[in-house]
Design a protein around this motif. Sequence first.
Motif, PDB file in Angstrom:
ATOM      1  N   HIS A  38      53.085  53.053  49.567  1.00 44.26           N
ATOM      2  CA  HIS A  38      52.770  51.679  49.977  1.00 44.26           C
ATOM      3  C   HIS A  38      53.295  50.621  49.035  1.00 44.26           C
ATOM      4  CE1 HIS A  38      50.593  52.913  53.345  1.00 44.26           C
ATOM      5  NE2 HIS A  38      49.815  53.691  52.647  1.00 44.26           N
ATOM      6  N   ILE A  39      53.330  50.952  47.747  1.00 40.76           N
ATOM      7  CA  ILE A  39      53.785  49.935  46.806  1.00 40.76           C
ATOM      8  C   ILE A  39      55.245  49.607  47.075  1.00 40.76           C
ATOM      9  CG2 ILE A  39      54.330  49.550  44.371  1.00 40.76           C
ATOM     10  CD1 ILE A  39      51.500  49.043  44.978  1.00 40.76           C
ATOM     11  N   GLY A 121      41.070  38.684  46.917  1.00 41.20           N
ATOM     12  CA  GLY A 121      41.452  39.921  46.257  1.00 41.20           C
ATOM     13  C   GLY A 121      42.831  40.394  46.670  1.00 41.20           C
ATOM     14  N   GLN A 122      43.712  40.515  45.681  1.00 40.59           N
ATOM     15  CA  GLN A 122      45.055  41.012  45.965  1.00 40.59           C
ATOM     16  C   GLN A 122      45.006  42.531  46.054  1.00 40.59           C
ATOM     17  OE1 GLN A 122      47.637  39.222  46.519  1.00 40.59           O
ATOM     18  NE2 GLN A 122      47.445  37.274  45.439  1.00 40.59           N
ATOM     19  N   GLY A 123      45.945  43.078  46.761  1.00 43.21           N
ATOM     20  CA  GLY A 123      46.029  44.530  46.827  1.00 43.21           C
ATOM     21  C   GLY A 123      47.242  44.910  47.621  1.00 43.21           C
ATOM     22  N   PRO A 124      47.455  46.214  47.785  1.00 42.33           N
ATOM     23  CA  PRO A 124      48.602  46.638  48.576  1.00 42.33           C
ATOM     24  C   PRO A 124      48.508  46.129  50.016  1.00 42.33           C
ATOM     25  CG  PRO A 124      47.516  48.514  47.534  1.00 42.33           C
ATOM     26  CD  PRO A 124      46.712  47.326  47.213  1.00 42.33           C
ATOM     27  N   TRP A 125      47.271  45.841  50.469  1.00 40.47           N
ATOM     28  CA  TRP A 125      47.121  45.336  51.838  1.00 40.47           C
ATOM     29  C   TRP A 125      47.737  43.957  51.986  1.00 40.47           C
ATOM     30  CZ3 TRP A 125      43.025  46.464  48.596  1.00 40.47           C
ATOM     31  CH2 TRP A 125      42.465  45.367  47.957  1.00 40.47           C
ATOM     32  N   TRP A 176      46.160  54.496  54.156  1.00 40.04           N
ATOM     33  CA  TRP A 176      45.754  54.495  52.752  1.00 40.04           C
ATOM     34  C   TRP A 176      44.782  55.634  52.473  1.00 40.04           C
ATOM     35  CZ3 TRP A 176      42.488  50.470  49.633  1.00 40.04           C
ATOM     36  CH2 TRP A 176      42.820  50.598  48.288  1.00 40.04           C
TER      37      TRP A 176
END
Lengths: 228, 315
Positions: A38-39, A121-125, A176
């Motif tokens: 995902h990254i 909130g940051q994230g891979p999403w 995920w």
Amino acid sequence: MILIQSPKVRSFIRFVVPFVVIPLIVLWGAVVFDRKKHIIISLAVAFFALLLFASGFERKSTGSRRLVIVAVMTALCFAGRFIPFLKPIAALTIITALYLGGEAGFLVGALSAVLSNFYFGQGPWTAFQMLAWGMIGFIAGILAEPLKRNRWLLLIYGAVSGVAYSMIMDIWTVMWYAEKFNFTLYKGALITALPYTLSYACSNVIFLFALAPSFGKKLGRIKKKYGV
Amino acid sequence: MTFFVKVLQIQSIVHCLIYIDLLILSFSSLNPAVITVWFLSVSAIAMFCNHPVITILTLTGAVLFYLIRNKNGHLRSHLFFLVLFLILSIANPIVSHNGATVLFVMNNNPVTLESLLYGINSSAMIVGVLYLLRSFTQIMTSEKLLYVTGRLSPKLSMILSMAIRFVPLFSKQGQKVNDTQKVLGLYKDDNFIDDIKGHIRVFSIVSTWGLENGIITADSMEARGYGTGRRTQMTRFGFTFSDGAVLAASLVLTALCAAAVAAGKISFNFYPRLISSEFGFMGIVGSAAYALLVFMPLLIETEVKLRWNYLMSKD
């Protein structure tokens, strides 16, 4: 910033990137590899969003005006995400795309995702949200003429894009969690996300119904007055 | 008197060390690019590799780092993560019936040990990464992220920074318009429909104002030569020797671990039976490298604290 000089290459990139390259990367990452990538997907999506942007915006005198309008719409989207239950981001993205073109819509959708995730909130999403909202805007930009003419079509597009957004985000949730795409889990995720899906679809319809004509007037006026 | 001398001495030592770039004040004070690289590499490895060893390392490292930064606060977040962990762990054995060891049968569907362990492993990974991202969101303020993106694309970074600036501006202007409308007697709060109509009008006014204001801002920027030079930052994020050292260490450790993962030395199969790959020398080196990588901020913070205590306890 990468500046693409030839207009032919620009228009080629404009269509190839959102419709071929980005979905291919997402699918390739999800299906071909057993492991989760995902990254890499998110980085690739962010990179191609940048490229798309570069292809759309030349360095001309109206450039910075256009940039600022995109920034204003992004800020409105961000502020709108704090409204409980109703999410105006997709609706505002669609409106921007209708009057300022597909790339501007893509940018507003994608950048609102990044910006509001400073708070949520940051994230891979983030990358998936960028892609989903960006595509909603970009497709609206392509369908701009019929959507502007027929209001019912616009509302239907809003509802469909709300459902599609929720379904795309559920694909991400399942990928995920499980290593390979699992349809039972996906169905489960879709069912638990039903209230959200409804909220997305409803808020798109409500906001498009309420805001599209007046925002169209505002953006049209700005376009005419300042030649954006 | 001696106390002041001591404080002055300590200060001068600290200043000297800062001056020669050898002192890391804390992990969060490193160059934003270095912090981003660290977070990206840790979360990338954590999400690529589902080996329980990696998952456990990620979870412990992430939770400890969050605890060391936030002390005893944020109990609600911990509770939220715990509930999330439990729900996600149970979700897998309920929907997935793969695996050879049947624990019991529920609704004619077998619930297997493998699928339960898979669920626990997955949810531990997710919760670990979520803890990491919480810390990341705390450390990487929007200004730092703009610094990082500004290097990649000045225009995009400009839109983001303007949008960030517009949000408080809009709410301030909205408040002003709202007050004016109320004073003019255009709407009342106690009438529901009137209230909604009034708010819609305020929103419309503010967005028109925002668009016009934006154009003026753009013209003003253009007139002052926006885009003719390199974008600068209010805060100066220098790239010091310690930044370089931490960056190099993160890259080397990530490469070691990634090599071991790519060679299949750190892999784990849950179905049909639990099988771990033979670690071998490469696997052990890879896991050790990952452990070092995950605990690096903790080591830095602890070292800083110890050095501080040592300096304070001198003479």
